[in-house]
Enzyme design. Structure first.
Site, short mmCIF file in Angstrom:
data_model
loop_
_atom_site.label_atom_id
_atom_site.label_comp_id
_atom_site.label_asym_id
_atom_site.label_seq_id
_atom_site.Cartn_x
_atom_site.Cartn_y
_atom_site.Cartn_z
N GLY A 1 0.80 -1.29 0.16
CA GLY A 1 0.04 0.13 -0.04
C GLY A 1 0.76 1.32 0.06
O GLY A 1 1.94 1.18 -0.35
N LEU B 1 0.56 3.56 -2.05
CA LEU B 1 0.95 3.61 -3.58
C LEU B 1 1.36 4.75 -3.99
O LEU B 1 0.88 5.81 -3.65
CB LEU B 1 -0.38 2.81 -4.34
CG LEU B 1 -0.75 1.56 -3.83
CD1 LEU B 1 -1.89 1.14 -4.83
CD2 LEU B 1 0.26 0.40 -3.53
N HIS B 2 2.45 4.76 -4.95
CA HIS B 2 2.69 5.74 -5.75
C HIS B 2 3.08 5.34 -7.27
O HIS B 2 2.71 4.05 -7.50
CB HIS B 2 4.37 6.45 -5.17
CG HIS B 2 5.10 5.32 -4.88
ND1 HIS B 2 5.73 4.48 -6.07
CD2 HIS B 2 5.71 4.76 -3.84
CE1 HIS B 2 6.38 3.50 -5.48
NE2 HIS B 2 6.56 3.59 -4.00
N HIS C 1 4.37 1.60 -8.05
CA HIS C 1 3.72 0.72 -7.99
C HIS C 1 2.49 0.79 -9.37
O HIS C 1 2.35 -0.31 -9.68
CB HIS C 1 2.54 0.91 -6.71
CG HIS C 1 3.34 0.65 -5.53
ND1 HIS C 1 3.64 1.71 -4.68
CD2 HIS C 1 3.92 -0.39 -5.04
CE1 HIS C 1 4.14 1.38 -3.37
NE2 HIS C 1 4.32 0.13 -3.70
N GLN D 1 7.68 -9.20 7.77
CA GLN D 1 9.06 -8.89 7.16
C GLN D 1 9.43 -7.49 7.99
O GLN D 1 10.43 -6.92 7.68
CB GLN D 1 8.89 -8.46 5.77
CG GLN D 1 7.78 -7.25 5.35
CD GLN D 1 7.49 -7.22 4.03
OE1 GLN D 1 6.84 -8.14 3.38
NE2 GLN D 1 8.29 -6.47 3.27
N ASP E 1 13.69 -2.89 -5.24
CA ASP E 1 14.18 -4.00 -4.14
C ASP E 1 14.64 -5.31 -4.77
O ASP E 1 13.89 -6.43 -5.09
CB ASP E 1 12.53 -4.61 -3.54
CG ASP E 1 11.93 -3.25 -2.78
OD1 ASP E 1 12.56 -2.87 -2.02
OD2 ASP E 1 10.98 -2.90 -3.05
N GLN F 1 15.25 -8.50 -3.20
CA GLN F 1 13.73 -9.15 -2.96
C GLN F 1 13.33 -9.97 -4.04
O GLN F 1 12.88 -11.12 -4.04
CB GLN F 1 12.76 -8.14 -2.63
CG GLN F 1 11.19 -8.49 -2.85
CD GLN F 1 10.20 -7.55 -2.17
OE1 GLN F 1 10.14 -7.42 -1.07
NE2 GLN F 1 9.55 -6.75 -3.18
N SER G 1 7.51 4.22 -0.75
CA SER G 1 6.57 4.88 0.15
C SER G 1 7.07 5.31 1.13
O SER G 1 6.54 6.46 1.96
CB SER G 1 5.72 3.58 0.65
OG SER G 1 5.12 2.92 -0.44
N ARG G 2 8.52 5.12 1.61
CA ARG G 2 9.04 5.59 2.48
C ARG G 2 9.44 6.97 2.47
O ARG G 2 9.79 7.71 3.29
CB ARG G 2 10.35 4.86 3.31
CG ARG G 2 9.66 3.41 3.78
CD ARG G 2 10.71 2.68 4.40
NE ARG G 2 10.62 1.58 5.35
CZ ARG G 2 10.61 0.28 5.07
NH1 ARG G 2 10.73 -0.11 3.55
NH2 ARG G 2 9.92 -0.62 5.52
O1 PAF Z 1 7.78 -5.01 -1.96
C1 PAF Z 1 6.80 -4.91 -1.14
O2 PAF Z 1 6.00 -4.00 -0.76
C2 PAF Z 1 6.64 -6.13 -0.09
O3 PAF Z 1 7.89 -6.63 0.10
C3 PAF Z 1 5.95 -7.25 -0.76
C4 PAF Z 1 6.35 -7.94 -2.06
C5 PAF Z 1 4.48 -6.87 -0.98
C6 PAF Z 1 5.76 -8.37 0.24
O4 PAF Z 1 4.95 -7.90 1.44
#
Ligand code: PAF
Length: 282
Positions: free
Chosen positions: A31, A33-34, A37, A61, A150, A153, A186-187
């Site tokens: 969420g 969102l920007h 996303h 996380q 990320d 990730q 988002s941060r």
């Molecule tokens: O990148 C993110 O926003 C989060 O790490 C994800 C992939 C939605 C998992 O919570």
């Protein structure tokens, strides 16, 4: 756009849609969102018939003391942005829906999570891998789209999906940036005016590293030192790591050949920002 809050609701919709042969792209988010996303949603629309998104701030996380409680939340705003971007379904579950009990299952990829953000945030990628595996199992998309900011990730998820034979393609989409180069995040909402100005140092440092690589610097350690030097010139910034790694294995590169990932984590005030740049050297 349909909003669904339960796993059963998603499964019912998925079964209905599955019968029509529609291809689904999935964009999981936390969420706030920007445009970064929304670029993933737009990409999803190019490669599938429907885009399904999720908004779930995943407690698994965040370590104790991290920003889980104050992570920006704006479900109404998110819903409007997703609908305007053409998403078909929003899955917005409560924490109890996803974690009705403390999970006993651990998904760990130590080969990919020992360095970079994994070293700074122990357990973070176990939380990411677990929730993404759950979301992929619930939604069962044909393709899932993640942002390149990320990078670690994305590497973890790609490898998890391959190792577990999950029937989904993972696509990593280029980072969306502000006009001055700051990666959308988002941060960024945590930054005050001075910190926002200072945050551009991440992009500047990565550009400097890429410039040095283009000019012939092949020593990974020297590239890392250049990134660190650029960050140290910004008084409001504090370096967590500067790395020159193989983009697939995420292992440090002594000598660069082919593709190189320059990656940074920097604190600006209390806010932790990350960014990276993929560099191709001949
Ligand atoms: O990148 C993110 O926003 C989060 O790490 C994800 C992939 C939605 C998992 O919570």
């Amino acid at each position: 756009m349909l909003t669904v809050t339960t796993i059963a609701g998603v499964r019912a919709r998925r079964e209905e849609v599955g019968r029509t042969g529609v291809r689904i792209a999935f964009v999981p988010t936390m969420g706030a969102l920007h445009d970064g996303h929304l670029a993933l949603v737009r990409r999803g629309r190019e490669i599938a018939d429907e885009v399904w998104a999720s908004v779930f701030v995943n407690p698994a996380q965040f370590a104790p003391g991290e920003d889980f409680a104050r992570y920006p939340r704006d479900l109404e705003g998110d819903r409007e942005m997703l609908a305007a971007a053409g998403a078909s379904v929003l899955f917005a579950p409560a924490t109890k829906e996803i974690f009705p009990r403390p999970p006993a299952t651990v998904i760990d990829l130590p080969a990919l999570t020992g360095g970079l953000c994994g070293a700074q945030r122990p357990g973070h990628f176990r939380g990411v891998a677990l929730v993404v595996a759950k979301l992929l199992n619930i939604v069962q998309p044909h393709v899932a789209v993640f942002g390149a900011k990320d990078w670690q990730q994305g590497a973890v998820i790609r490898r998890m999906v391959a190792d577990l034979d999950m029937p989904v393609r993972i696509e990593v989409h280029p980072t969306v940036r502000e006009d001055d180069g700051l990666a959308r995040s988002s941060r960024n909402a945590y930054l005050d005016v001075d910190q926002r100005r200072a945050a551009v140092v991440l992009h500047r440092a990565l550009q400097r590293g890429a410039g040095a690589a283009a000019a012939g610097e092949r020593r990974g350690a020297a590239l890392e030192a250049l990134l660190a030097d650029e960050v140290s010139g910004e008084p409001l910034a504090r370096l967590e790591y500067a790395a020159a790694v193989d983009p697939d294995t995420l292992q440090p590169l002594e000598n660069v050949r082919g593709r190189l990932l320059l990656a940074l984590a920097v604190r600006v005030g209390a806010t932790r920002l990350i960014d990276n740049l993929l560099v191709e050297v001949s």
